[in-house]
Scaffold this motif. Structure first.
Motif: not given
Length: 65
Positions: A26-27, A29-32
């Motif tokens: 998730s991190v 995929m959000e660009g983290g």
């Protein structure tokens, strides 16, 4: 005496590993970004060396700014 995990311990480890894999995905995929120190702490939690409360206390001391 062996270091083999019981089925319950193995299931707990698998659950922790799956949870971290999903959180990390998730991190990312959000660009983290997940730094090495964070991943090392996650691995300690997966291995059962620290609790999630220990992890959260450590994470609360981090600065992400």
């Amino acid at each position: 005496m062996t270091d083999a995990m019981t089925p319950a311990e193995d299931a707990d480890r698998t659950r922790r590993e799956t949870a971290w894999a999903r959180a990390n995905a998730s991190v990312l995929m959000e660009g983290g970004f997940i730094d090495d120190e964070t991943r090392a702490m996650q691995l300690r939690h997966i291995a059962g060396e620290i609790s999630i409360a220990d992890y959260n206390a450590w994470a609360a001391t981090r600065s992400y700014a």
